[in-house]
Design a protein around this motif. Structure first.
Motif, PDB file in Angstrom:
ATOM      1  N   ALA A 195       0.906  -1.240   0.188  1.00 52.01           N
ATOM      2  CA  ALA A 195      -0.034  -0.007  -0.080  1.00 52.01           C
ATOM      3  C   ALA A 195       0.779   1.172   0.092  1.00 52.01           C
ATOM      4  CB  ALA A 195      -0.949  -0.145   1.261  1.00 52.01           C
ATOM      5  N   LEU A 196       0.454   2.359  -0.803  1.00 55.07           N
ATOM      6  CA  LEU A 196       1.102   3.496  -0.738  1.00 55.07           C
ATOM      7  C   LEU A 196       0.201   4.522  -0.657  1.00 55.07           C
ATOM      8  CD1 LEU A 196       4.022   4.437  -1.165  1.00 55.07           C
ATOM      9  CD2 LEU A 196       3.558   4.994  -3.507  1.00 55.07           C
ATOM     10  N   ALA A 197       0.400   5.645   0.217  1.00 60.78           N
ATOM     11  CA  ALA A 197      -0.521   6.632   0.345  1.00 60.78           C
ATOM     12  C   ALA A 197       0.226   7.946   0.290  1.00 60.78           C
ATOM     13  CB  ALA A 197      -1.050   6.542   1.980  1.00 60.78           C
ATOM     14  N   ARG A 198      -0.594   8.915  -0.026  1.00 60.06           N
ATOM     15  CA  ARG A 198      -0.117  10.238  -0.260  1.00 60.06           C
ATOM     16  C   ARG A 198      -1.028  11.485   0.013  1.00 60.06           C
ATOM     17  NH1 ARG A 198       2.287  10.965  -5.917  1.00 60.06           N
ATOM     18  NH2 ARG A 198       0.312  10.615  -6.518  1.00 60.06           N
ATOM     19  N   ASP A 199      -0.562  12.366   1.031  1.00 60.50           N
ATOM     20  CA  ASP A 199      -1.587  13.393   1.683  1.00 60.50           C
ATOM     21  C   ASP A 199      -1.487  14.581   0.659  1.00 60.50           C
ATOM     22  OD1 ASP A 199       0.649  14.652   2.272  1.00 60.50           O
ATOM     23  OD2 ASP A 199       0.697  14.210   4.418  1.00 60.50           O
ATOM     24  N   VAL A 200      -2.378  15.567   1.048  1.00 59.75           N
ATOM     25  CA  VAL A 200      -2.561  16.863   0.291  1.00 59.75           C
ATOM     26  C   VAL A 200      -1.101  17.344   0.198  1.00 59.75           C
ATOM     27  CG1 VAL A 200      -4.955  17.155   0.886  1.00 59.75           C
ATOM     28  CG2 VAL A 200      -3.500  17.992   2.240  1.00 59.75           C
ATOM     29  N   ALA A 201      -0.203  17.252   1.022  1.00 60.90           N
ATOM     30  CA  ALA A 201       0.895  18.145   1.124  1.00 60.90           C
ATOM     31  C   ALA A 201       1.880  17.385   0.256  1.00 60.90           C
ATOM     32  CB  ALA A 201       1.605  18.155   2.448  1.00 60.90           C
ATOM     33  N   GLY A 202       1.747  16.270  -0.123  1.00 64.47           N
ATOM     34  CA  GLY A 202       2.458  15.307  -1.207  1.00 64.47           C
ATOM     35  C   GLY A 202       3.313  14.370  -0.371  1.00 64.47           C
ATOM     36  N   ASN A 203       3.178  14.261   1.166  1.00 64.78           N
ATOM     37  CA  ASN A 203       3.961  13.341   1.543  1.00 64.78           C
ATOM     38  C   ASN A 203       3.492  12.152   1.194  1.00 64.78           C
ATOM     39  OD1 ASN A 203       5.388  15.285   3.495  1.00 64.78           O
ATOM     40  ND2 ASN A 203       3.339  15.710   4.062  1.00 64.78           N
TER      41      ASN A 203
END
Length: 314
Positions: free
Chosen positions: A130-138
């Motif tokens: 699994a790979l997740a990205r937040d609104v800040a690009g992290n």
């Protein structure tokens, strides 16, 4: 004389197959091609096999796009399972381009699923990650540790769990299950214990073992309790991977979208258990916008500063 099109290449290299997609400078997809797995680049034979496979795949994609073999690309991006560091030099020798990027296949899948935006992708093919990205690009990764130490919910893990059920039934302390009969038929073994030992043989590499996972799903659909349990646990494990990645993101987002990718999600039992686990953690479920190969293509465009909408008749 007509000007030659600007060509961009995206490749998704997995443990089960490798897919290539070529686009022009406007984002129009010109061709797609599929080839053999290319997730291993062990010194010697493995490196040569990867180079030959990648070269053939790119040539077939170019031919399908109406281009000559050896045509150059403005940029190329390869999303590769099994790590990228040992493959860049090999892949750079295969394609004519001054801009080549080699990334993890989960990164390519996330790019395709969200078109570069925030969200979560869960890949369940031979293995899982699994790979997740937040609104800040992290970005935060969960799992993807390989079949020895992880890959929960992937096809290999499904077969591993099924074999355990068959072994327990054979030894008399587990419930009877049709999984034993299925595994004996597929392996030609005389017992579950013999099938176990065959799976250690070079004739049964990881992807071949994983190819038996649909048989476990069929047994579950026919009402075998052990098989149903295996598929449910697999779906729950994949959902947990997604939630772990979301919880580790520095910037929290409300109701983040989780995108399932990979052949294992073709199982209704897996998908239902996965969806229930994901929603229990406050996330929503959404189909990927694009596949991982197209995600790699989007990355190739971005290395040239292009933001395009990918589409076309192919």
């Amino acid at each position: 004389m007509a000007a030659l099109p600007r060509l961009f290449l995206g490749v998704d290299g997995g443990a089960s197959s490798t897919k290539a997609v070529i686009g022009d400078g406007t984002g129009r997809i010109l061709s797609r091609a599929t080839g053999a797995p290319c997730d291993r680049a062990t010194p010697g034979e493995g490196e040569a096999r990867l180079e030959a496979m990648a070269r053939e795949l790119v040539e077939r994609a170019l031919e399908a796009a109406g281009q000559t073999a050896g045509s150059g690309f403005e940029a190329a991006c390869f999303g590769m399972s099994g790590g990228a560091a040992d493959k860049r030099a090999i892949l750079a020798a295969v394609v004519r381009t001054d801009r080549i990027e080699v990334i993890n296949d989960a990164e390519a899948a996330l790019e395709g699923a969200t078109c570069g935006g925030p969200g979560v992708v869960v890949i369940a093919g031979t293995g899982s990650i699994a790979l997740a990205r937040d609104v800040a690009g992290n970005t935060v990764r969960s799992g993807g540790w390989g079949y020895v130490f992880g890959d929960e919910g992937g096809a290999f893990d499904i077969v591993r769990r099924a074999l355990r059920e068959a072994l327990a039934a054979e030894e008399g302390w587990g419930a009877p299950t049709s999984l034993r009969r299925m595994l004996l038929r597929e392996t030609g073994a005389g017992s579950a214990n013999e099938a176990l030992h065959r799976f250690y043989d070079p004739d049964w590499p990881r992807d071949r073992i994983a190819s038996l996972a649909p048989g476990v799903d069929r047994a579950a659909r026919k009402g075998d309790p052990a098989a149903a349990r295996v598929m449910r646990v697999s779906g729950e494990a994949l959902g947990t991977l997604a939630l772990q990645a979301v919880q580790a993101l520095p910037a929290a987002s409300e109701n983040p979208a989780v995108h399932p990718c990979g052949g294992v999600f073709g199982s209704v039992a897996v998908r239902n258990a996965f969806a229930a686990r994901v929603r229990s953690g406050g996330c929503s479920l959404a189909d990927p916008v694009h596949d991982a190969a197209t995600g790699a293509l989007l990355r190739a465009y971005r290395t040239c500063g292009l933001e395009v909408t990918v589409g076309g008749p192919v």
